[in-house]
Design a protein around this motif. Structure first.
Motif, PDB file in Angstrom:
ATOM      1  N   PRO A   5       0.820  -1.221   0.000  1.00  0.00           N
ATOM      2  CA  PRO A   5       0.000   0.000   0.000  1.00  0.00           C
ATOM      3  C   PRO A   5       0.853   1.271   0.000  1.00  0.00           C
ATOM      4  O   PRO A   5       0.487   2.257  -0.644  1.00  0.00           O
ATOM      5  CB  PRO A   5      -0.815  -0.117   1.292  1.00  0.00           C
ATOM      6  CG  PRO A   5      -0.862  -1.585   1.571  1.00  0.00           C
ATOM      7  CD  PRO A   5       0.448  -2.131   1.075  1.00  0.00           C
ATOM      8  N   ALA A   6       1.992   1.254   0.659  1.00  0.00           N
ATOM      9  CA  ALA A   6       2.863   2.431   0.695  1.00  0.00           C
ATOM     10  C   ALA A   6       3.402   2.731  -0.711  1.00  0.00           C
ATOM     11  O   ALA A   6       3.455   3.893  -1.132  1.00  0.00           O
ATOM     12  CB  ALA A   6       4.016   2.216   1.666  1.00  0.00           C
ATOM     13  N   TYR A   7       3.789   1.693  -1.435  1.00  0.00           N
ATOM     14  CA  TYR A   7       4.277   1.885  -2.798  1.00  0.00           C
ATOM     15  C   TYR A   7       3.168   2.422  -3.695  1.00  0.00           C
ATOM     16  O   TYR A   7       3.385   3.338  -4.498  1.00  0.00           O
ATOM     17  CB  TYR A   7       4.832   0.580  -3.378  1.00  0.00           C
ATOM     18  CG  TYR A   7       5.156   0.700  -4.846  1.00  0.00           C
ATOM     19  CD1 TYR A   7       6.323   1.318  -5.263  1.00  0.00           C
ATOM     20  CD2 TYR A   7       4.271   0.235  -5.809  1.00  0.00           C
ATOM     21  CE1 TYR A   7       6.614   1.466  -6.610  1.00  0.00           C
ATOM     22  CE2 TYR A   7       4.547   0.375  -7.165  1.00  0.00           C
ATOM     23  CZ  TYR A   7       5.717   0.989  -7.559  1.00  0.00           C
ATOM     24  OH  TYR A   7       6.000   1.146  -8.886  1.00  0.00           O
ATOM     25  N   LEU A   8       1.987   1.852  -3.590  1.00  0.00           N
ATOM     26  CA  LEU A   8       0.866   2.302  -4.415  1.00  0.00           C
ATOM     27  C   LEU A   8       0.522   3.757  -4.135  1.00  0.00           C
ATOM     28  O   LEU A   8       0.237   4.527  -5.056  1.00  0.00           O
ATOM     29  CB  LEU A   8      -0.344   1.399  -4.194  1.00  0.00           C
ATOM     30  CG  LEU A   8      -0.184  -0.037  -4.695  1.00  0.00           C
ATOM     31  CD1 LEU A   8      -1.386  -0.874  -4.291  1.00  0.00           C
ATOM     32  CD2 LEU A   8       0.041  -0.082  -6.186  1.00  0.00           C
ATOM     33  N   LYS A   9       0.563   4.158  -2.863  1.00  0.00           N
ATOM     34  CA  LYS A   9       0.293   5.553  -2.484  1.00  0.00           C
ATOM     35  C   LYS A   9       1.368   6.464  -3.083  1.00  0.00           C
ATOM     36  O   LYS A   9       1.065   7.522  -3.645  1.00  0.00           O
ATOM     37  CB  LYS A   9       0.243   5.683  -0.963  1.00  0.00           C
ATOM     38  CG  LYS A   9       0.153   7.103  -0.453  1.00  0.00           C
ATOM     39  CD  LYS A   9      -1.213   7.699  -0.693  1.00  0.00           C
ATOM     40  CE  LYS A   9      -1.365   9.010   0.032  1.00  0.00           C
ATOM     41  NZ  LYS A   9      -1.427  10.152  -0.861  1.00  0.00           N
ATOM     42  N   VAL A  15       2.198  10.330  -9.862  1.00  0.00           N
ATOM     43  CA  VAL A  15       1.368  10.556 -11.045  1.00  0.00           C
ATOM     44  C   VAL A  15       0.583  11.858 -10.896  1.00  0.00           C
ATOM     45  O   VAL A  15       0.518  12.677 -11.820  1.00  0.00           O
ATOM     46  CB  VAL A  15       0.425   9.355 -11.296  1.00  0.00           C
ATOM     47  CG1 VAL A  15      -0.616   9.691 -12.346  1.00  0.00           C
ATOM     48  CG2 VAL A  15       1.230   8.132 -11.689  1.00  0.00           C
ATOM     49  N   GLN A  16       0.006  12.073  -9.727  1.00  0.00           N
ATOM     50  CA  GLN A  16      -0.781  13.288  -9.484  1.00  0.00           C
ATOM     51  C   GLN A  16       0.105  14.536  -9.576  1.00  0.00           C
ATOM     52  O   GLN A  16      -0.311  15.557 -10.121  1.00  0.00           O
ATOM     53  CB  GLN A  16      -1.475  13.197  -8.118  1.00  0.00           C
ATOM     54  CG  GLN A  16      -2.550  14.215  -7.918  1.00  0.00           C
ATOM     55  CD  GLN A  16      -3.774  14.002  -8.797  1.00  0.00           C
ATOM     56  OE1 GLN A  16      -3.876  13.081  -9.601  1.00  0.00           O
ATOM     57  NE2 GLN A  16      -4.735  14.866  -8.667  1.00  0.00           N
ATOM     58  N   GLU A  17       1.325  14.457  -9.056  1.00  0.00           N
ATOM     59  CA  GLU A  17       2.237  15.599  -9.126  1.00  0.00           C
ATOM     60  C   GLU A  17       2.613  15.900 -10.577  1.00  0.00           C
ATOM     61  O   GLU A  17       2.678  17.063 -10.978  1.00  0.00           O
ATOM     62  CB  GLU A  17       3.495  15.339  -8.295  1.00  0.00           C
ATOM     63  CG  GLU A  17       4.465  16.493  -8.291  1.00  0.00           C
ATOM     64  CD  GLU A  17       3.898  17.795  -7.744  1.00  0.00           C
ATOM     65  OE1 GLU A  17       4.353  18.877  -8.190  1.00  0.00           O
ATOM     66  OE2 GLU A  17       3.002  17.759  -6.876  1.00  0.00           O
ATOM     67  N   GLY A  18       2.825  14.873 -11.363  1.00  0.00           N
ATOM     68  CA  GLY A  18       3.128  15.079 -12.783  1.00  0.00           C
ATOM     69  C   GLY A  18       1.968  15.721 -13.512  1.00  0.00           C
ATOM     70  O   GLY A  18       2.165  16.602 -14.357  1.00  0.00           O
ATOM     71  N   ARG A  19       0.778  15.289 -13.175  1.00  0.00           N
ATOM     72  CA  ARG A  19      -0.426  15.875 -13.787  1.00  0.00           C
ATOM     73  C   ARG A  19      -0.568  17.338 -13.398  1.00  0.00           C
ATOM     74  O   ARG A  19      -0.891  18.193 -14.227  1.00  0.00           O
ATOM     75  CB  ARG A  19      -1.636  15.071 -13.321  1.00  0.00           C
ATOM     76  CG  ARG A  19      -2.742  15.099 -14.273  1.00  0.00           C
ATOM     77  CD  ARG A  19      -3.778  14.043 -13.993  1.00  0.00           C
ATOM     78  NE  ARG A  19      -4.939  14.461 -14.750  1.00  0.00           N
ATOM     79  CZ  ARG A  19      -6.156  14.544 -14.288  1.00  0.00           C
ATOM     80  NH1 ARG A  19      -6.425  14.146 -13.086  1.00  0.00           N
ATOM     81  NH2 ARG A  19      -7.122  14.990 -15.028  1.00  0.00           N
ATOM     82  N   ARG A  20      -0.304  17.644 -12.128  1.00  0.00           N
ATOM     83  CA  ARG A  20      -0.367  19.033 -11.647  1.00  0.00           C
ATOM     84  C   ARG A  20       0.654  19.896 -12.390  1.00  0.00           C
ATOM     85  O   ARG A  20       0.335  21.007 -12.836  1.00  0.00           O
ATOM     86  CB  ARG A  20      -0.104  19.098 -10.147  1.00  0.00           C
ATOM     87  CG  ARG A  20       0.032  20.519  -9.615  1.00  0.00           C
ATOM     88  CD  ARG A  20       0.325  20.545  -8.147  1.00  0.00           C
ATOM     89  NE  ARG A  20      -0.871  20.401  -7.370  1.00  0.00           N
ATOM     90  CZ  ARG A  20      -1.737  21.384  -7.104  1.00  0.00           C
ATOM     91  NH1 ARG A  20      -1.526  22.589  -7.588  1.00  0.00           N
ATOM     92  NH2 ARG A  20      -2.797  21.170  -6.377  1.00  0.00           N
ATOM     93  N   LEU A  46      -8.041  19.084 -11.378  1.00  0.00           N
ATOM     94  CA  LEU A  46      -7.457  17.748 -11.356  1.00  0.00           C
ATOM     95  C   LEU A  46      -8.473  16.662 -11.028  1.00  0.00           C
ATOM     96  O   LEU A  46      -8.156  15.474 -11.147  1.00  0.00           O
ATOM     97  CB  LEU A  46      -6.284  17.703 -10.374  1.00  0.00           C
ATOM     98  CG  LEU A  46      -5.076  18.546 -10.777  1.00  0.00           C
ATOM     99  CD1 LEU A  46      -4.039  18.539  -9.665  1.00  0.00           C
ATOM    100  CD2 LEU A  46      -4.491  18.076 -12.091  1.00  0.00           C
ATOM    101  N   GLN A  47      -9.683  17.044 -10.657  1.00  0.00           N
ATOM    102  CA  GLN A  47     -10.729  16.065 -10.392  1.00  0.00           C
ATOM    103  C   GLN A  47     -11.345  15.519 -11.680  1.00  0.00           C
ATOM    104  O   GLN A  47     -12.016  14.491 -11.664  1.00  0.00           O
ATOM    105  CB  GLN A  47     -11.832  16.681  -9.511  1.00  0.00           C
ATOM    106  CG  GLN A  47     -11.347  17.189  -8.170  1.00  0.00           C
ATOM    107  CD  GLN A  47     -10.638  16.113  -7.367  1.00  0.00           C
ATOM    108  OE1 GLN A  47     -11.163  15.023  -7.180  1.00  0.00           O
ATOM    109  NE2 GLN A  47      -9.436  16.419  -6.912  1.00  0.00           N
ATOM    110  N   LEU A  48     -11.110  16.215 -12.789  1.00  0.00           N
ATOM    111  CA  LEU A  48     -11.684  15.797 -14.077  1.00  0.00           C
ATOM    112  C   LEU A  48     -10.855  14.691 -14.724  1.00  0.00           C
ATOM    113  O   LEU A  48      -9.648  14.599 -14.491  1.00  0.00           O
ATOM    114  CB  LEU A  48     -11.732  16.986 -15.041  1.00  0.00           C
ATOM    115  CG  LEU A  48     -12.661  18.126 -14.681  1.00  0.00           C
ATOM    116  CD1 LEU A  48     -12.510  19.247 -15.696  1.00  0.00           C
ATOM    117  CD2 LEU A  48     -14.096  17.657 -14.621  1.00  0.00           C
ATOM    118  N   PRO A  49     -11.497  13.902 -15.581  1.00  0.00           N
ATOM    119  CA  PRO A  49     -10.731  12.935 -16.375  1.00  0.00           C
ATOM    120  C   PRO A  49      -9.743  13.685 -17.274  1.00  0.00           C
ATOM    121  O   PRO A  49     -10.024  14.808 -17.713  1.00  0.00           O
ATOM    122  CB  PRO A  49     -11.804  12.237 -17.225  1.00  0.00           C
ATOM    123  CG  PRO A  49     -13.098  12.535 -16.559  1.00  0.00           C
ATOM    124  CD  PRO A  49     -12.938  13.832 -15.836  1.00  0.00           C
TER     125      PRO A  49
END
Length: 74
Positions: A5-9, A15-20, A46-49
């Motif tokens: 779970p730590a790796y997945l988080k 991924v989220q930081e790259g998207r931001r 960032l909540q949108l697809p």
């Protein structure tokens, strides 16, 4: 192999930081800078697809983005 779970988080955070960063850079290119008002609506964006977000970022004006994502019209 089961992923922890730590790796997945961590992976999700990366991924989220790259998207931001992609959204921030696109806003800077389109509007010349990224002020506090625009930066403040990025979490809502960032909540949108990804496909919908990209379309909106490429087509809406600064004012339309702020109206759509709750930043008012500054």
């Amino acid at each position: 192999m089961k992923l922890s779970p730590a790796y997945l988080k961590w992976r999700e955070d990366v991924v989220q930081e790259g998207r931001r960063e992609m959204v921030e850079n696109l806003l800077k290119v389109r509007f010349g800078s990224l002020d506090e008002v625009l930066a403040g609506v990025i979490p809502s964006m960032l909540q949108l697809p990804p496909e919908e977000l990209t379309r909106l970022l490429l087509t809406l004006s600064r004012e339309e983005l702020l109206e759509r994502f709750g930043g008012g019209s500054n």
